[in-house]
Scaffold this motif. Structure first.
Motif, PDB file in Angstrom:
ATOM      1  N   ASP A  12      42.393  56.474  -6.402  1.00  0.00           N
ATOM      2  CA  ASP A  12      42.109  55.123  -5.928  1.00  0.00           C
ATOM      3  C   ASP A  12      41.764  55.143  -4.435  1.00  0.00           C
ATOM      4  OD1 ASP A  12      42.015  52.414  -5.328  1.00  0.00           O
ATOM      5  OD2 ASP A  12      44.154  52.070  -5.663  1.00  0.00           O
ATOM      6  N   PRO A  13      40.526  54.739  -4.046  1.00  0.00           N
ATOM      7  CA  PRO A  13      40.137  54.808  -2.638  1.00  0.00           C
ATOM      8  C   PRO A  13      40.974  53.908  -1.728  1.00  0.00           C
ATOM      9  CG  PRO A  13      38.438  53.683  -3.929  1.00  0.00           C
ATOM     10  CD  PRO A  13      39.443  54.235  -4.896  1.00  0.00           C
ATOM     11  N   GLU A  14      41.383  52.742  -2.212  1.00  0.00           N
ATOM     12  CA  GLU A  14      42.225  51.881  -1.372  1.00  0.00           C
ATOM     13  C   GLU A  14      43.586  52.524  -1.143  1.00  0.00           C
ATOM     14  OE1 GLU A  14      42.391  47.708  -2.282  1.00  0.00           O
ATOM     15  OE2 GLU A  14      40.230  47.620  -2.636  1.00  0.00           O
ATOM     16  N   ARG A  15      44.122  53.143  -2.162  1.00  0.00           N
ATOM     17  CA  ARG A  15      45.411  53.847  -2.014  1.00  0.00           C
ATOM     18  C   ARG A  15      45.250  55.025  -1.055  1.00  0.00           C
ATOM     19  NH1 ARG A  15      50.485  54.291  -1.503  1.00  0.00           N
ATOM     20  NH2 ARG A  15      51.512  55.958  -2.603  1.00  0.00           N
ATOM     21  N   ARG A  16      44.111  55.743  -1.148  1.00  0.00           N
ATOM     22  CA  ARG A  16      43.847  56.852  -0.221  1.00  0.00           C
ATOM     23  C   ARG A  16      43.794  56.349   1.219  1.00  0.00           C
ATOM     24  NH1 ARG A  16      38.640  59.584  -2.139  1.00  0.00           N
ATOM     25  NH2 ARG A  16      38.854  58.229  -3.917  1.00  0.00           N
ATOM     26  N   LEU A  17      43.161  55.190   1.433  1.00  0.00           N
ATOM     27  CA  LEU A  17      43.122  54.608   2.781  1.00  0.00           C
ATOM     28  C   LEU A  17      44.532  54.340   3.302  1.00  0.00           C
ATOM     29  CD1 LEU A  17      40.169  52.067   2.638  1.00  0.00           C
ATOM     30  CD2 LEU A  17      40.512  53.847   4.378  1.00  0.00           C
ATOM     31  N   ARG A  18      45.354  53.775   2.455  1.00  0.00           N
ATOM     32  CA  ARG A  18      46.724  53.459   2.876  1.00  0.00           C
ATOM     33  C   ARG A  18      47.524  54.736   3.159  1.00  0.00           C
ATOM     34  NH1 ARG A  18      47.536  48.077   2.617  1.00  0.00           N
ATOM     35  NH2 ARG A  18      46.071  46.909   1.341  1.00  0.00           N
ATOM     36  N   PHE A  27      35.762  53.333   2.200  1.00  0.00           N
ATOM     37  CA  PHE A  27      35.382  51.919   2.119  1.00  0.00           C
ATOM     38  C   PHE A  27      34.205  51.722   1.161  1.00  0.00           C
ATOM     39  CE2 PHE A  27      37.826  51.370   6.108  1.00  0.00           C
ATOM     40  CZ  PHE A  27      38.556  50.246   5.754  1.00  0.00           C
ATOM     41  N   THR A  28      33.262  52.662   1.154  1.00  0.00           N
ATOM     42  CA  THR A  28      32.144  52.585   0.204  1.00  0.00           C
ATOM     43  C   THR A  28      32.675  52.675  -1.219  1.00  0.00           C
ATOM     44  OG1 THR A  28      30.625  53.582   1.801  1.00  0.00           O
ATOM     45  CG2 THR A  28      29.963  53.651  -0.513  1.00  0.00           C
ATOM     46  N   GLU A  29      33.570  53.617  -1.458  1.00  0.00           N
ATOM     47  CA  GLU A  29      34.159  53.765  -2.797  1.00  0.00           C
ATOM     48  C   GLU A  29      34.974  52.540  -3.187  1.00  0.00           C
ATOM     49  OE1 GLU A  29      36.335  57.449  -3.079  1.00  0.00           O
ATOM     50  OE2 GLU A  29      34.604  58.627  -2.431  1.00  0.00           O
ATOM     51  N   ALA A  30      35.481  51.811  -2.193  1.00  0.00           N
ATOM     52  CA  ALA A  30      36.250  50.591  -2.467  1.00  0.00           C
ATOM     53  C   ALA A  30      35.326  49.392  -2.700  1.00  0.00           C
ATOM     54  CB  ALA A  30      37.216  50.308  -1.320  1.00  0.00           C
ATOM     55  N   GLY A  31      34.010  49.611  -2.629  1.00  0.00           N
ATOM     56  CA  GLY A  31      33.065  48.563  -2.984  1.00  0.00           C
ATOM     57  C   GLY A  31      32.294  47.929  -1.847  1.00  0.00           C
ATOM     58  N   PHE A  32      32.409  48.443  -0.626  1.00  0.00           N
ATOM     59  CA  PHE A  32      31.665  47.873   0.490  1.00  0.00           C
ATOM     60  C   PHE A  32      30.306  48.548   0.614  1.00  0.00           C
ATOM     61  CE2 PHE A  32      36.075  46.983   1.486  1.00  0.00           C
ATOM     62  CZ  PHE A  32      36.024  45.679   1.956  1.00  0.00           C
ATOM     63  N   PRO A  33      29.260  47.776   0.979  1.00  0.00           N
ATOM     64  CA  PRO A  33      27.955  48.404   1.210  1.00  0.00           C
ATOM     65  C   PRO A  33      28.055  49.389   2.383  1.00  0.00           C
ATOM     66  CG  PRO A  33      27.841  45.995   1.469  1.00  0.00           C
ATOM     67  CD  PRO A  33      29.261  46.349   1.195  1.00  0.00           C
ATOM     68  N   GLU A  34      27.198  50.406   2.383  1.00  0.00           N
ATOM     69  CA  GLU A  34      27.323  51.484   3.367  1.00  0.00           C
ATOM     70  C   GLU A  34      27.352  51.037   4.828  1.00  0.00           C
ATOM     71  OE1 GLU A  34      25.181  55.103   2.826  1.00  0.00           O
ATOM     72  OE2 GLU A  34      25.559  55.097   0.675  1.00  0.00           O
ATOM     73  N   PRO A  35      26.469  50.159   5.300  1.00  0.00           N
ATOM     74  CA  PRO A  35      26.567  49.775   6.717  1.00  0.00           C
ATOM     75  C   PRO A  35      27.904  49.103   7.040  1.00  0.00           C
ATOM     76  CG  PRO A  35      24.459  49.069   5.799  1.00  0.00           C
ATOM     77  CD  PRO A  35      25.303  49.550   4.655  1.00  0.00           C
ATOM     78  N   GLU A  36      28.381  48.254   6.144  1.00  0.00           N
ATOM     79  CA  GLU A  36      29.671  47.589   6.366  1.00  0.00           C
ATOM     80  C   GLU A  36      30.818  48.594   6.263  1.00  0.00           C
ATOM     81  OE1 GLU A  36      32.419  44.682   7.300  1.00  0.00           O
ATOM     82  OE2 GLU A  36      30.254  44.738   7.576  1.00  0.00           O
ATOM     83  N   ALA A  37      30.708  49.534   5.348  1.00  0.00           N
ATOM     84  CA  ALA A  37      31.742  50.571   5.211  1.00  0.00           C
ATOM     85  C   ALA A  37      31.828  51.398   6.487  1.00  0.00           C
ATOM     86  CB  ALA A  37      31.439  51.465   4.016  1.00  0.00           C
ATOM     87  N   ARG A  38      30.685  51.704   7.091  1.00  0.00           N
ATOM     88  CA  ARG A  38      30.669  52.473   8.343  1.00  0.00           C
ATOM     89  C   ARG A  38      31.351  51.673   9.460  1.00  0.00           C
ATOM     90  NH1 ARG A  38      29.935  57.583  10.741  1.00  0.00           N
ATOM     91  NH2 ARG A  38      29.548  57.148  12.912  1.00  0.00           N
TER      92      ARG A  38
END
Length: 195
Positions: free
Chosen positions: A87-93, A140-151
């Protein structure tokens, strides 16, 4: 910082280049680049300067090896460990909690940032920063954000981390502790993940 005991062979310690690099990183965390001196490191490691020259041509080579070791142990190893979480959100946390926790205990990152005018440090910091921001942006991209916003969010998350690291060493009383820190980190990530 990862520290390993020296390897032992037939009762005598056989030091590797990594042992010397780890000792140099510890010295850097205590006193910056100026603290990396061969003789005091040899004493700390319980060996002679000859062991140093077996692995390194000079002090600069040791500093470069130590910086590369820092990049590997404090970035690549952590990323590899995190990749086991699907889970990318869990990885972020998990990443945020680990990074914030380790920097509070180890002043090395703040020390390196303070010596970024040294070209050796600047080169490694630049590469590590780009790798870390790119990795967080990918999450953030894997969590569903478009690439510029994820960056943008990846860069913001990394800025939060660096700000926290600086405060943890300069004015630690400003930061929450224990459950308060956990809540603070959760809220910061909630805001970063807000759509």
């Amino acid at each position: 910082m990862v520290q390993r005991p020296p390897r032992k062979t037939s009762g005598k310690a056989r030091l590797s280049a990594d042992d010397w690099a780890d000792a140099a990183l510890l010295a850097m965390s205590e006193g910056g680049l100026a603290a990396v001196a061969v003789e005091p490191l040899a004493i700390r490691l319980g060996t002679t300067k000859g062991s140093f020259y077996w692995h390194f041509a000079n002090r600069d080579a040791l500093i470069e090896a130590a910086l590369e070791r820092w990049a590997e142990t404090q970035t690549e190893v952590l990323i590899t460990e995190l990749e086991t979480e699907p889970d990318p959100e869990r990885r972020l946390r998990l990443l945020f909690a680990e990074a914030i926790g380790s920097t509070a205990d180890d002043p090395l990152e703040v020390t390196l940032l303070a010596t970024a005018d040294d070209p050796r440090v600047a080169a490694v910091l630049g590469r590590v920063t780009e790798r870390r921001v790119a990795y967080v942006a990918r999450l953030f991209t894997e969590a569903g954000f478009p690439e510029p916003e994820a960056r943008r969010r990846g860069l913001l998350a990394y800025s939060v981390y660096l700000g926290h690291a600086q405060l943890a060493h300069a004015v630690p009383a400003t930061l929450p502790e224990g459950d308060g820190l956990t809540g603070y980190l959760d809220r910061a990530l909630d805001l970063l993940l807000m759509r």
